[in-house]
Every structure is written in structure tokens, then in C-alpha cells.
Design a protein around this motif. Structure first.
Motif, PDB file in Angstrom:
ATOM      1  N   ILE A  24      64.213 -36.658 -21.104  1.00 57.64           N
ATOM      2  CA  ILE A  24      64.879 -35.690 -20.864  1.00 57.64           C
ATOM      3  C   ILE A  24      65.068 -34.707 -21.881  1.00 57.64           C
ATOM      4  O   ILE A  24      64.878 -33.538 -21.818  1.00 57.64           O
ATOM      5  CB  ILE A  24      66.546 -36.230 -20.383  1.00 57.64           C
ATOM      6  N   ALA A  25      65.041 -35.189 -23.241  1.00 53.80           N
ATOM      7  CA  ALA A  25      64.818 -34.198 -24.320  1.00 53.80           C
ATOM      8  C   ALA A  25      63.591 -33.749 -24.334  1.00 53.80           C
ATOM      9  O   ALA A  25      63.624 -32.410 -24.760  1.00 53.80           O
ATOM     10  CB  ALA A  25      65.117 -35.181 -25.580  1.00 53.80           C
ATOM     11  N   SER A  26      62.550 -34.069 -23.849  1.00 47.06           N
ATOM     12  CA  SER A  26      61.109 -33.719 -24.231  1.00 47.06           C
ATOM     13  C   SER A  26      61.146 -32.599 -23.120  1.00 47.06           C
ATOM     14  O   SER A  26      60.254 -31.611 -23.303  1.00 47.06           O
ATOM     15  CB  SER A  26      59.961 -34.923 -24.200  1.00 47.06           C
ATOM     16  N   PHE A  27      61.529 -32.886 -21.915  1.00 41.69           N
ATOM     17  CA  PHE A  27      61.459 -32.076 -20.867  1.00 41.69           C
ATOM     18  C   PHE A  27      62.718 -30.960 -20.791  1.00 41.69           C
ATOM     19  O   PHE A  27      62.706 -30.243 -19.789  1.00 41.69           O
ATOM     20  CB  PHE A  27      61.400 -32.820 -19.646  1.00 41.69           C
ATOM     21  N   ARG A  28      63.570 -30.927 -22.115  1.00 39.45           N
ATOM     22  CA  ARG A  28      64.485 -29.864 -21.751  1.00 39.45           C
ATOM     23  C   ARG A  28      64.038 -28.447 -21.535  1.00 39.45           C
ATOM     24  O   ARG A  28      64.925 -27.664 -20.693  1.00 39.45           O
ATOM     25  CB  ARG A  28      65.511 -30.033 -23.190  1.00 39.45           C
ATOM     26  N   SER A  29      63.043 -28.041 -22.102  1.00 40.64           N
ATOM     27  CA  SER A  29      62.785 -26.750 -22.215  1.00 40.64           C
ATOM     28  C   SER A  29      62.233 -26.540 -20.491  1.00 40.64           C
ATOM     29  O   SER A  29      62.516 -25.338 -19.830  1.00 40.64           O
ATOM     30  CB  SER A  29      61.496 -26.671 -23.022  1.00 40.64           C
ATOM     31  N   THR A  30      61.565 -27.470 -19.784  1.00 39.21           N
ATOM     32  CA  THR A  30      60.976 -27.165 -18.536  1.00 39.21           C
ATOM     33  C   THR A  30      62.321 -27.399 -17.723  1.00 39.21           C
ATOM     34  O   THR A  30      62.029 -26.447 -16.759  1.00 39.21           O
ATOM     35  CB  THR A  30      60.006 -28.432 -18.011  1.00 39.21           C
ATOM     36  N   LEU A  31      63.214 -28.125 -17.933  1.00 38.97           N
ATOM     37  CA  LEU A  31      64.608 -28.134 -17.035  1.00 38.97           C
ATOM     38  C   LEU A  31      65.373 -26.871 -17.139  1.00 38.97           C
ATOM     39  O   LEU A  31      66.331 -26.684 -16.344  1.00 38.97           O
ATOM     40  CB  LEU A  31      65.434 -29.456 -17.494  1.00 38.97           C
ATOM     41  N   GLU A  32      65.135 -26.139 -18.278  1.00 43.71           N
ATOM     42  CA  GLU A  32      65.753 -24.873 -18.467  1.00 43.71           C
ATOM     43  C   GLU A  32      65.555 -23.780 -17.247  1.00 43.71           C
ATOM     44  O   GLU A  32      66.444 -22.990 -16.910  1.00 43.71           O
ATOM     45  CB  GLU A  32      65.642 -24.092 -19.687  1.00 43.71           C
ATOM     46  N   GLU A  33      64.527 -24.032 -16.558  1.00 40.71           N
ATOM     47  CA  GLU A  33      64.131 -23.324 -15.357  1.00 40.71           C
ATOM     48  C   GLU A  33      65.266 -23.640 -14.342  1.00 40.71           C
ATOM     49  O   GLU A  33      65.619 -22.814 -13.643  1.00 40.71           O
ATOM     50  CB  GLU A  33      62.956 -23.885 -15.020  1.00 40.71           C
ATOM     51  N   VAL A  34      65.833 -24.863 -14.413  1.00 39.37           N
ATOM     52  CA  VAL A  34      67.330 -25.280 -13.610  1.00 39.37           C
ATOM     53  C   VAL A  34      68.194 -24.509 -14.037  1.00 39.37           C
ATOM     54  O   VAL A  34      68.954 -24.005 -13.072  1.00 39.37           O
ATOM     55  CB  VAL A  34      67.287 -26.785 -13.471  1.00 39.37           C
ATOM     56  N   ARG A  35      68.665 -24.475 -15.261  1.00 37.76           N
ATOM     57  CA  ARG A  35      69.860 -23.742 -15.781  1.00 37.76           C
ATOM     58  C   ARG A  35      69.730 -22.268 -15.454  1.00 37.76           C
ATOM     59  O   ARG A  35      70.841 -21.886 -15.403  1.00 37.76           O
ATOM     60  CB  ARG A  35      69.897 -23.992 -17.294  1.00 37.76           C
ATOM     61  N   ASP A  36      68.496 -21.668 -15.746  1.00 40.43           N
ATOM     62  CA  ASP A  36      68.489 -20.368 -15.327  1.00 40.43           C
ATOM     63  C   ASP A  36      68.352 -19.843 -14.037  1.00 40.43           C
ATOM     64  O   ASP A  36      68.510 -18.775 -13.658  1.00 40.43           O
ATOM     65  CB  ASP A  36      67.332 -19.793 -16.159  1.00 40.43           C
ATOM     66  N   ALA A  37      68.454 -20.789 -13.212  1.00 38.44           N
ATOM     67  CA  ALA A  37      68.062 -20.333 -11.819  1.00 38.44           C
ATOM     68  C   ALA A  37      69.493 -19.617 -11.034  1.00 38.44           C
ATOM     69  O   ALA A  37      70.640 -20.145 -11.448  1.00 38.44           O
ATOM     70  CB  ALA A  37      67.824 -21.585 -10.498  1.00 38.44           C
ATOM     71  N   SER A  38      69.263 -19.092 -10.125  1.00 35.31           N
ATOM     72  CA  SER A  38      70.669 -18.305  -9.382  1.00 35.31           C
ATOM     73  C   SER A  38      71.124 -19.241  -8.302  1.00 35.31           C
ATOM     74  O   SER A  38      72.287 -19.454  -8.167  1.00 35.31           O
ATOM     75  CB  SER A  38      70.266 -17.204  -8.547  1.00 35.31           C
ATOM     76  N   LEU A  39      70.415 -20.338  -7.985  1.00 34.38           N
ATOM     77  CA  LEU A  39      71.029 -21.174  -6.962  1.00 34.38           C
ATOM     78  C   LEU A  39      69.973 -22.508  -7.136  1.00 34.38           C
ATOM     79  O   LEU A  39      68.707 -22.536  -7.355  1.00 34.38           O
ATOM     80  CB  LEU A  39      70.571 -20.674  -5.267  1.00 34.38           C
ATOM     81  N   LEU A  40      70.755 -23.523  -6.961  1.00 40.67           N
ATOM     82  CA  LEU A  40      69.928 -25.001  -7.099  1.00 40.67           C
ATOM     83  C   LEU A  40      70.182 -25.620  -5.687  1.00 40.67           C
ATOM     84  O   LEU A  40      71.051 -25.612  -5.021  1.00 40.67           O
ATOM     85  CB  LEU A  40      70.830 -25.834  -8.249  1.00 40.67           C
ATOM     86  N   VAL A  41      69.194 -26.110  -5.311  1.00 44.01           N
ATOM     87  CA  VAL A  41      68.898 -26.574  -3.855  1.00 44.01           C
ATOM     88  C   VAL A  41      68.528 -28.095  -4.464  1.00 44.01           C
ATOM     89  O   VAL A  41      67.356 -28.411  -4.768  1.00 44.01           O
ATOM     90  CB  VAL A  41      67.782 -26.064  -3.093  1.00 44.01           C
ATOM     91  N   GLN A  42      69.626 -29.099  -4.054  1.00 43.05           N
ATOM     92  CA  GLN A  42      69.352 -30.390  -4.282  1.00 43.05           C
ATOM     93  C   GLN A  42      68.557 -30.977  -2.928  1.00 43.05           C
ATOM     94  O   GLN A  42      69.255 -30.964  -1.927  1.00 43.05           O
ATOM     95  CB  GLN A  42      70.741 -31.112  -4.519  1.00 43.05           C
ATOM     96  N   VAL A  43      67.537 -31.387  -3.199  1.00 43.00           N
ATOM     97  CA  VAL A  43      66.794 -31.980  -1.939  1.00 43.00           C
ATOM     98  C   VAL A  43      67.026 -33.596  -1.977  1.00 43.00           C
ATOM     99  O   VAL A  43      66.563 -34.033  -2.995  1.00 43.00           O
ATOM    100  CB  VAL A  43      65.278 -31.723  -1.885  1.00 43.00           C
ATOM    101  N   VAL A  44      67.344 -34.073  -0.818  1.00 38.38           N
ATOM    102  CA  VAL A  44      67.704 -35.414  -0.911  1.00 38.38           C
ATOM    103  C   VAL A  44      66.900 -36.214   0.500  1.00 38.38           C
ATOM    104  O   VAL A  44      66.570 -35.652   1.391  1.00 38.38           O
ATOM    105  CB  VAL A  44      69.294 -35.667  -0.494  1.00 38.38           C
ATOM    106  N   ASP A  45      66.499 -37.131   0.225  1.00 40.16           N
ATOM    107  CA  ASP A  45      65.811 -37.973   1.060  1.00 40.16           C
ATOM    108  C   ASP A  45      66.831 -38.791   1.894  1.00 40.16           C
ATOM    109  O   ASP A  45      67.214 -39.891   1.755  1.00 40.16           O
ATOM    110  CB  ASP A  45      64.709 -38.958   0.563  1.00 40.16           C
TER     111      ASP A  45
END
Length: 413
Positions: free
Chosen positions: A262-283
């Protein structure tokens, strides 16, 4: 028959407070992780205990049973459904003569195999080396001390100290290289700051990439594997909208996701934090999906994105019986029930996304002086132009756009 490393035994301890169904689901998930690594799970062994045995995870009798089954089945690998210490792993290997991988090691191996971009490979390697560093103690005991020299400590340092120093130096080098890539990524995100952005988040293999492909018509990788997607992909919603809506497909989450990852991918996950809307996809077809939803929420909280607007999509609904669909609709009244395989369902989700951003848009009339006609091009790319005319003052446009875009345009005029 000699042990076959492709044949694996999954083992786990059911701790107090863990329901039978939760424990079984965790072992099922580890089995799927093993399959993603190319292993064939031939046996599952479980024990109820108040805590992991400090010596070899299992109690003495159960450990003997494990060793016997490993030998009978010619299994060369043991997958442990916990993060264990180096000494526990060593003791298990001594008792069974098989290679031992704990849950963290399995996940790291999958990430290492699936990382494609330079950024993802760096992120995984940093997490892998961080995982290995404390585990050098057990593997290097007894080696001679190295002689002193340039960069050495005093009269010399032990082999283990030298190995650890090399690891720390390598991690520092990788982090410096990753920082340069992250700066470029931040620049790209700043350019998209005014765009309408949707981040698809959720448990691994919930169908995010399938939904991404259906919404954008892009050729993103779709595979029935855990962690098939590690790199964030950003594509425009299709058919296109004005202004356009950007969809990002992010790395999937999983229970007990290693903190270093999670720490290493924090910059990638910033894409989530900067999004206008989060769509949680659930199986929705997975019986364990309530726990998977909570895991996603926990990771989102950890990266500081819990305040973002949120939409739940119960995917793979075509695999769910009619009666269960009604129960899910009652449990999640705000959620969309759909299948990424059905075009009519994807169209319904697209309409929902467009409507979400439409609610935020404001209509306004602006006049662009002829001396600043370059702004007209900006307006056409960032706004929806409803009408356009010309008079002695310049170009008059009736536009519909987000308030932040309108504020920037006013400042430019």
C-alpha cells in the motif's frame, strides 16, 4: 516421488472471533492466489487455535499431520494464510522439507509477475525488498565478518550487516527513481484536475477491468486472475461527452494486503483520492462480498479518500439467482445491479455517470474579445457549447461547465 514445487498445500489457523465461513473464504482466496502463481493446491489443512504457535504456526500434532500429508502428496510448496516470522517459516520447512510462502510472500510474487510498467515494477521491488530486509537474519547467520574498507564500519561489519546495508541502499535508489516518475504522474493529474474523473475501485477480480473496457471501448487487459491489473489506466468514457468524463481502472484490493505494498503504491492510489467520483465494483456472486466491500473501504480510508462521492456497483449480477438479487437490492438501495457483459447494463451505468456530473454543471454566457480568441479553443475543449455567435465585442458563447472551469475562464478573460 520427489517433491513437486507446483503442488501446494494450503494451511491456516482459525483464530478466536473468526467465523467458519470467514475462515473458509480466506483459505479459498489463498487457493486462488496460489492458482494465479501457477500452483495446484492439492490439500487444505486447518487448525483452531487461540494464537499461532510461536515455533511453527501449528501445534505439534497438527504439524506432524501436515508433514505426513505433504510427503504423501509429493507437495513441494506450503502456502500459509498468515504473515509469519522467518523462524516460523524455517521451522515449517525443516518439518516438511517443502518451500514455505506466507500470504504476504504470495501476494508479492504475484505483483512481481504482473507488474508491466516501470512504475509498477519499481513499486513492487521496493515492497519486496522491504519484506526481505528483516528476514535476512535467519538466512545469513554464521557468515564471517567482512574486512573494513571504503564505506565499511570500523574494523569491519558482519555479512548480515553488509547485506542489510546493500538492501537499504538499493531501496533508496529505487525510491529516487520512483520519485521522478511520480512527479510526472502528478503533472498529468494536475492537467486532469478540472476534468470529470471516475475511479473504479474494489476487490481484486471484481470485474473492474471488464467494466472499464465496456465503458471506454479500450483494450485494457481482462483476465480471470487475481491482481491482473497493477497499472492505473485512464480512458475517456464512450460514446464521448462534452466535457469528457475520464475513467481510471486501479489496482485491486485484497484482505491482509501487505502494508509495504500500500505504501509503495500510494502514488498510484492517489488517482483514487483525486477522482471526482469513486465507483466501488463488487462481485455480487461471491458469498464473501460483504467482507470484500469492507476491505475496500478500509484501504480507501487509509489513503484518505473516504470523503469522496461514492457509488456502489454490484457486478456479475447475471450469476446471481433472482431471489438473491431482490435481497441485494433491498440491502443496497443506492447501488446499481448489473453485469459488465450486458450492453444495456453498461449503458445504464454510463447514463448514471453522465447524470452525476450534469448535476454539478452550471450554464453561463461569456464573451471572448477578438484579441483573446485562443480562449475559444479552450472553451470548446473544456465546456459544452450550447450556442455561439459574433458581435462587435467578440465571440459570444452560451456554455455549460463545472464551476471551477468557469472561474478559470473568467480569470483568463
Amino acid at each position: 516421488m520427489a517433491p513437486d514445487r507446483s503442488r501446494a498445500v494450503v494451511m491456516g489457523v482459525q483464530l478466536p472471533g473468526v467465523e467458519d465461513s470467514e475462515h473458509a473464504a480466506s483459505l479459498d482466496e489463498l487457493t486462488r492466489l496460489g492458482k494465479t502463481l501457477g500452483l495446484r493446491v492439492v490439500e487444505r489443512i486447518s487448525q483452531r487455535r487461540s494464537a499461532l504457535a510461536p515455533g511453527a504456526v501449528l501445534g505439534e500434532g497438527k504439524l506432524e499431520e501436515l508433514a505426513a500429508r505433504v510427503g504423501e502428496l509429493s507437495a513441494g510448496t506450503i502456502l500459509v494464510d498468515h504473515e509469519i516470522t522467518p523462524s516460523q517459516a524455517r521451522n515449517l520447512e525443516k518439518a516438511t522439507a517443502a518451500e514455505v510462502l506466507d500470504r504476504t510472500a504470495v501476494i508479492l510474487a504475484i505483483f512481481q509477475r504482473h507488474a508491466r510498467s516501470r512504475e509498477a515494477r519499481l513499486q513492487v521491488e521496493i515492497a519486496r525488498l522491504s519484506y526481505l530486509a528483516p528476514r535476512l537474519r535467519e538466512s545469513s547467520v554464521g557468515r564471517d565478518r567482512q574486512g573494513g574498507g571504503i564505506g565499511a564500519k570500523g574494523a569491519g561489519e558482519s555479512a548480515i550487516e553488509l547485506d542489510r546495508r546493500k538492501l537499504r541502499d538499493r531501496i533508496s535508489e529505487l525510491r529516487e527513481e520512483l520519485s521522478a516518475i511520480e512527479r510526472d504522474a502528478k503533472t498529468r493529474r494536475r492537467r486532469r484536475a478540472e476534468s470529470s474523473t471516475v475511479a473504479l475501485v474494489g476487490y481484486t477480480n471484481a470485474g473492474k477491468s471488464s467494466l472499464m473496457r465496456a465503458l471506454t471501448g479500450s483494450g485494457v487487459l481482462v483476465a480471470d486472475q487475481l491482481f491482473a491489473t497493477l497499472d492505473t489506466t485512464v480512458r475517456a468514457l464512450q460514446p464521448p461527452t462534452h466535457p469528457r468524463i475520464l475513467i481510471s481502472d486501479t489496482v485491486g484490493f485484497i484482505k491482509k494486503l501487505p502494508h509495504d505494498l500500500i505504501a509503495s503504491f500510494r502514488s498510484t492510489l492517489e488517482e483514487v483520492r483525486d477522482a471526482s467520483l469513486l465507483v466501488q465494483v463488487v462481485d455480487a456472486s461471491d458469498p464473501a462480498h460483504p467482507a470484500q466491500m469492507e476491505v475496500t473501504r478500509e484501504v480507501i480510508r487509509e489513503i484518505g479518500a473516504e470523503a469522496q462521492p461514492w457509488l456502489v456497483v454490484l457486478n456479475k449480477i447475471d450469476r446471481v439467482e433472482e431471489a438473491r438479487r431482490a435481497e441485494l437490492a433491498a440491502l443496497h438501495p443506492e447501488a446499481l445491479l448489473l453485469s459488465a457483459k450486458r450492453p444495456e447494463d453498461v449503458a445504464r451505468l454510463r447514463d448514471h455517470l453522465v447524470a452525476f456530473f450534469e448535476r454539478e454543471m452550471v450554464e453561463e454566457e461569456v464573451t471572448v474579445p477578438y484579441s483573446r480568441q485562443r480562449v475559444v479553443g479552450d472553451i470548446h475543449s473544456s465546456c459544452r457549447v450550447l450556442a455561439e455567435s459574433y458581435d462587435e465585442r467578440g465571440t459570444r458563447l452560451r456554455i455549460r461547465a463545472h464551476p471551477a472551469v468557469l472561474a478559470r475562464l473568467r480569470a483568463a478573460l
